[in-house]
Design an enzyme around this catalytic site. Sequence first.
Site, PDB file in Angstrom:
ATOM      1  N   ASP A  24       0.828  -1.211   0.000  1.00 49.85           N
ATOM      2  CA  ASP A  24       0.000   0.000   0.000  1.00 49.85           C
ATOM      3  C   ASP A  24       0.860   1.257   0.000  1.00 49.85           C
ATOM      4  O   ASP A  24       1.964   1.270   0.538  1.00 49.85           O
ATOM      5  CB  ASP A  24      -0.923  -0.027   1.239  1.00 49.85           C
ATOM      6  CG  ASP A  24      -2.086   0.945   1.104  1.00 49.85           C
ATOM      7  OD1 ASP A  24      -2.327   1.447  -0.010  1.00 49.85           O
ATOM      8  OD2 ASP A  24      -2.754   1.202   2.118  1.00 49.85           O
ATOM      9  N   HIS A  41       2.212   3.477  -9.153  1.00 51.55           N
ATOM     10  CA  HIS A  41       2.006   2.030  -9.322  1.00 51.55           C
ATOM     11  C   HIS A  41       3.181   1.404 -10.084  1.00 51.55           C
ATOM     12  O   HIS A  41       3.643   0.316  -9.760  1.00 51.55           O
ATOM     13  CB  HIS A  41       0.697   1.754 -10.062  1.00 51.55           C
ATOM     14  CG  HIS A  41      -0.528   2.185  -9.298  1.00 51.55           C
ATOM     15  ND1 HIS A  41      -0.713   1.869  -7.972  1.00 51.55           N
ATOM     16  CD2 HIS A  41      -1.625   2.904  -9.672  1.00 51.55           C
ATOM     17  CE1 HIS A  41      -1.883   2.374  -7.563  1.00 51.55           C
ATOM     18  NE2 HIS A  41      -2.433   3.020  -8.570  1.00 51.55           N
ATOM     19  N   LEU A 135      10.097 -21.095  -4.768  1.00 49.61           N
ATOM     20  CA  LEU A 135       9.237 -20.114  -4.093  1.00 49.61           C
ATOM     21  C   LEU A 135       7.879 -20.102  -4.792  1.00 49.61           C
ATOM     22  O   LEU A 135       7.807 -19.955  -6.011  1.00 49.61           O
ATOM     23  CB  LEU A 135       9.864 -18.715  -4.175  1.00 49.61           C
ATOM     24  CG  LEU A 135       8.967 -17.558  -3.714  1.00 49.61           C
ATOM     25  CD1 LEU A 135       8.699 -17.617  -2.214  1.00 49.61           C
ATOM     26  CD2 LEU A 135       9.585 -16.209  -4.067  1.00 49.61           C
TER      27      LEU A 135
HETATM   28  C1  IPE Z   1      -5.477  -2.693  -0.147  1.00 51.79           C
HETATM   29  O1  IPE Z   1      -5.121  -1.368  -0.310  1.00 51.79           O
HETATM   30  C2  IPE Z   1      -5.511  -3.381  -1.484  1.00 51.79           C
HETATM   31  C3  IPE Z   1      -4.207  -3.623  -2.106  1.00 51.79           C
HETATM   32  C4  IPE Z   1      -3.053  -3.346  -1.597  1.00 51.79           C
HETATM   33  C5  IPE Z   1      -4.276  -4.238  -3.421  1.00 51.79           C
HETATM   34  P1  IPE Z   1      -6.203  -0.210  -0.438  1.00 51.79           P
HETATM   35  O2  IPE Z   1      -5.457   1.049  -0.549  1.00 51.79           O
HETATM   36  O3  IPE Z   1      -7.153  -0.537  -1.526  1.00 51.79           O
HETATM   37  O4  IPE Z   1      -6.978  -0.326   0.949  1.00 51.79           O
HETATM   38  P2  IPE Z   1      -7.816   0.747   1.770  1.00 51.79           P
HETATM   39  O5  IPE Z   1      -8.846   1.278   0.846  1.00 51.79           O
HETATM   40  O6  IPE Z   1      -6.867   1.802   2.205  1.00 51.79           O
HETATM   41  O7  IPE Z   1      -8.373  -0.018   2.921  1.00 51.79           O
HETATM   42  C1  IPE Z   2      -1.543   0.330  -3.351  1.00 54.77           C
HETATM   43  O1  IPE Z   2      -1.371   1.695  -3.429  1.00 54.77           O
HETATM   44  C2  IPE Z   2      -1.826  -0.284  -4.690  1.00 54.77           C
HETATM   45  C3  IPE Z   2      -3.198  -0.768  -4.851  1.00 54.77           C
HETATM   46  C4  IPE Z   2      -4.141  -0.708  -3.960  1.00 54.77           C
HETATM   47  C5  IPE Z   2      -3.532  -1.346  -6.129  1.00 54.77           C
HETATM   48  P1  IPE Z   2      -2.591   2.721  -3.381  1.00 54.77           P
HETATM   49  O2  IPE Z   2      -3.006   3.030  -4.772  1.00 54.77           O
HETATM   50  O3  IPE Z   2      -3.682   2.200  -2.506  1.00 54.77           O
HETATM   51  O4  IPE Z   2      -1.887   3.962  -2.714  1.00 54.77           O
HETATM   52  P2  IPE Z   2      -2.498   4.996  -1.689  1.00 54.77           P
HETATM   53  O5  IPE Z   2      -3.117   4.195  -0.565  1.00 54.77           O
HETATM   54  O6  IPE Z   2      -3.523   5.804  -2.424  1.00 54.77           O
HETATM   55  O7  IPE Z   2      -1.340   5.810  -1.237  1.00 54.77           O
HETATM   56 MG    MG Z   3      -4.085   2.435  -0.537  1.00 52.54          MG
END
Ligand code: IPE
Ligand code: IPE
Ligand code: MG
Length: 246
Positions: A24, A41, A135
């Site tokens: 995240d 990303h 793995l």
């Molecule tokens: C969780 O992250 C999903 C992934 C890492 C793929 P999100 O950014 O979507 O989660 P919330 O919305 O903060 O809970």
């Molecule tokens: C995690 O990064 C990737 C996915 C959930 C696909 P985010 O896109 O959730 O990044 P933040 O939480 O907005 O910083």
């Molecule tokens: Mg996120």
Amino acid sequence: MDYKKLITELKPDRIPRHVAIIMDGNGRWARKHNTTRINGHKQGVAAVRRVVETGVEIGLKYLTIYAFSTENWARSKREVNYLLKLIMNSLVNEIDELIKNGVNIRFIGSRENLSESYTRKVQQTCRKSWENNKLFLNVAMNYGGRNEIIDACKDIILDINKGKIELDELNEKSLDNYLYTTGIPDPDLVIRTSGEQRLSNFLVWQSAYSELWFTDTLWPDFSKKEFLQALIDYQNRDRRFGGRKR
Ligand code: IPE
Ligand code: IPE
Ligand code: MG
């Protein structure tokens, strides 16, 4: 301490069998660097490469990464489409290197909302690695823990109706046969980056007794060294499973 030195601090007999990671913070990384979420990303892929390399290096058996949740469809169409494309392209671009490193890769999650050509291409690409057993890398894609349990319930009811299993045979172990993660041991350690301290629907059944480890580091900045630090922390924890202190 540098990475090489830190690796010697790991106790080889206490390497977790299965580490699961909620990657995240790509969006916040992008904001911090004054760039687009999409670039965030893209940077995240390099961090995936790093954890996989470390996993191979230390003899980790199972690694699961949360790439796209069933809730992530709520994002803008542009971001969703980009993520789908990025996940596919990364798989296709990395598959030869993964195979070379002994990685066996599969996707876990729902097929719903994904096109058939997408899931077919994923399957065809992953299949090339299925002889490997160094793995096991699971990519949680279009994954939702509650959805997984509902899918399992439906399949169980169908099997009971067909007489394939008896109601009394259903228990914690046999339920495992109906999850996306069939055959994969429960995660010993769940890591989440970016400072959020929640599961966000990740492996809700499987993580019942997992150790949780959180860091403020944003996913694109997650280093091999920090991964080792998480593993070392894990090795110093006392897992009691409701019983007595070891
Ligand atoms: C969780 O992250 C999903 C992934 C890492 C793929 P999100 O950014 O979507 O989660 P919330 O919305 O903060 O809970
Ligand atoms: C995690 O990064 C990737 C996915 C959930 C696909 P985010 O896109 O959730 O990044 P933040 O939480 O907005 O910083
Ligand atoms: Mg996120």
